[in-house]
Write an enzyme that holds these catalytic residues in place. Structure first.
Site, PDB file in Angstrom:
ATOM      1  CG  HIS A 112     -27.114 -24.273  17.896  1.00 49.57           C
ATOM      2  ND1 HIS A 112     -27.334 -23.333  18.891  1.00 49.57           N
ATOM      3  CD2 HIS A 112     -26.286 -25.194  18.460  1.00 49.57           C
ATOM      4  CE1 HIS A 112     -26.649 -23.649  19.984  1.00 49.57           C
ATOM      5  NE2 HIS A 112     -26.005 -24.785  19.744  1.00 49.57           N
ATOM      6  CG  ASP A 133     -29.363 -20.546  19.052  1.00 48.20           C
ATOM      7  OD1 ASP A 133     -29.808 -21.472  18.351  1.00 48.20           O
ATOM      8  OD2 ASP A 133     -28.294 -20.647  19.701  1.00 48.20           O
ATOM      9  CB  SER A 190     -26.139 -26.130  22.885  1.00 48.10           C
ATOM     10  OG  SER A 190     -24.881 -25.590  22.552  1.00 48.10           O
TER      11      SER A 190
END
Length: 573
Positions: free
Chosen positions: A301, A334, A417
């Site tokens: 993402h 992911d 992230s």
């Protein structure tokens, strides 16, 4: 008996031209008293002698008789120098009670002046009353005790009435020249200080005490003010002078390898910050170096917008920047891999084994939360195999990630992230991916901040996916060959009635079909671990590799049975 008035009395005193009063007062009979010629020689019919030099201070008092001492066989006489008397009037003798008549002194017959009964006064003692300005203060003469009348005195004894020389008292005179003159003081007694009587001395003592009390009060006020100031300085500044703070000298040396500082020192060189721009906007994230060829692992993402022709800029720990290209990514895991070219001196991070992690193990998270690069936080492993899902913004389910995650309380925020979660040996055991929000687990880009519930993709799963993305550009997913009913609200995962597009729910010839799993069956356990929903069954399956064998517990018509199957592989393309 012979009597003589003291000189200087107000009764008929005739001062001489020099101011000294050596005349004698005339009796009312009109002549001065002379010695009685009828008194036989050698016979003393006078009153007993009185101390020499004592006079009364009151002029109105009775005259004091002064008798000259005598020694048997010896008569003492003293001559008084004549003094010129100015004309004066004296009272005439009374005759038969007639009124007094004033007769001029010149008309009276001069009378023979009696000789004084004492030796001449060498100090010119002033008359009774206040001393005049013409005479200096005489020394104090103390009364001298004399033997009784008729007592034999040895030769050489001073005659009665002989003045005794005195030594002037030391010290400054007070109250003028007569300040210390005290003719009535007792012999040997100290001369009292002048300046007033007992009342005055009491007032002076009270005044002295008042001054002492006032000085004590002023001193107390000054001491209180000084003490308050000193206390204020000590309380605010720690002293009265310039404030100088103590500082310990720096301790050079390496930190312990398993400390947070030691872990961060070894990990930071391999951590990078990613700035991505593309058609769907920009993104911020973190990644870490996998090898010396420039491969960097991060979250899908983070770089998703770059798949539509966007750009990726990588910033290394030392501040160097480089452009990167997207190698491949997988929304279901992911995970994504990007690569930089023409960069040397890269520091790949070692990978650990997430299966060996235990709850409570210390961990360190590194990333760029809110674009604050190289931020280090620490915590522990709070839980393992925590099933979470994230994403789903597209609505078709293709962007949902299923992760059997490691849970940590190390602060993780938007921008972390794709960053590494490392153990105490500085080995990567997870990839920071999501945090818990009020609405449930969410990707870090969709949350306001950490609440102490962070989730990381286990590195064992990430390693397999990264290898596939680097080698093939895509990743495979393990499957059992069934379509699940995601709306089932009971316990377990229910096999649906049909697949999307109207096909069968159980793939013919697939792993489930070979173990006689049919539509409507409910899978309740995987390797003996209960599953509560279809999402959890997917997470448990994707935590394995294709070809791994699983034991499933299946219920049909209220009966449970246990089957074992080998996971197949699906190409997401």
């Amino acid at each position: 008996m012979d009597k003589a008035k003291p000189t200087g009395t107000p009764d008929g005193t005739v001062p001489d031209a020099t101011g000294d009063s050596h005349g004698t007062a005339a009796e009312p009979g009109g002549s001065a008293t002379a010695p009685d010629a009828s008194t036989s020689p050698g016979t003393d019919t006078r009153t007993p002698p009185r101390p020499v030099g004592l006079t009364k201070a009151d002029p109105a008092a009775e005259p004091v008789e002064v008798a000259a001492p005598t020694v048997p066989g010896q008569a003492e006489e003293a001559a008084v120098p004549p003094a010129t008397e100015p004309p004066a009037t004296v009272p005439a003798p009374r005759a038969g009670g007639a009124p007094d008549a004033v007769v001029p002194a010149q008309q009276q017959a001069p009378a023979e002046r009696p000789r004084p009964l004492h030796a001449p006064d060498p100090y010119s003692t002033p008359p009774y009353g206040e001393p005049g300005p013409w005479a200096p203060a005489p020394p104090v003469q103390r009364p001298v005790p004399t033997p009784a009348h008729g007592t034999y005195l040895p030769p050489g004894t001073p005659a009665h009435g002989t003045p005794v020389p005195t030594v002037p008292e030391a010290g400054p005179a007070q109250g003028g020249e007569w300040g210390r003159y005290d003719p009535w003081a007792a012999p040997g007694a100290l001369v009292a200080e002048s300046g007033g009587g007992p009342g005055e001395r009491r007032r002076e003592r009270r005044a002295g005490r008042g001054r002492l009390v006032g000085a004590a009060l002023v001193l107390a006020l000054v001491a209180g003010a000084v003490g308050g100031y000193v206390g204020m300085r000590l309380e605010r500044h720690g002293g009265l002078g310039t404030v100088e703070l103590e500082q310990t000298s720096g301790q050079a040396g390496e930190r312990a390898p398993d400390s947070v500082a030691g872990i961060a020192a070894r990990t930071l060189p391999g951590v990078v910050t990613l700035h991505v721009s593309g058609g769907d906007g920009g993104a911020l994230g973190t990644g870490f170096v996998l090898d010396g060829r420039g491969h960097i692992l991060t979250n899908q993402h983070v770089v998703e917008s770059a798949s539509d022709g966007g750009s990726i800029r990588v910033t290394f720990n030392g501040g160097e920047t480089a452009r990167a290209r997207l190698v491949g990514g997988d929304p279901g895991y992911d995970l994504a891999v990007v690569k930089v070219s023409g960069v040397s001196g890269l520091t790949p991070l070692p990978l650990g084994d997430s299966d060996d992690v235990r709850v409570g193990d210390p961990v360190v998270a590194i990333g760029a939360p809110f674009d604050l690069a190289n931020t280090v936080t620490s915590g522990i492993i709070s839980a393992k195999e925590r099933p979470i899902t994230a994403g789903g913004e597209k609505g078709d389910g293709t962007d949902i990630s299923y992760v059997d995650a490691l849970q940590t309380d190390a602060p993780i925020n938007p921008g972390n992230s794709g960053g590494p979660l490392v153990d105490e040996r500085a080995r990567v055991i997870g990839i920071n991916s999501a945090i818990h929000a009020a609405s449930g687990p969410a990707r870090q880009d969709d949350s306001a901040g950490s609440v102490g519930l962070g989730f990381a993709i286990p590195v064992n799963q990430a390693k397999r996916v990264a290898e596939e993305l680097i080698n093939h550009g895509r990743a495979t997913h393990p499957v059992i060959g069934v379509t699940l009913d995601m709306g089932y609200e009971g316990e377990g995962a229910k096999v649906g009635g049909e697949a999307a597009g109207g096909g069968p729910a159980v793939t013919p010839g697939g792993p489930a079909d070979r173990t006689d799993i049919a539509a409507g069956d409910v899978i309740t356990e995987v390797d003996g671990v209960p599953v509560a929903s279809g999402e959890e069954l997917i997470i448990k399956i994707r935590s394995h590799r294709p070809g791994d064998r699983l034991a499933l517990t299946v219920e049909r018509d209220g009966e449970s049975r246990r089957v074992t199957l080998e996971l197949g592989s699906s190409d997401p393309s």
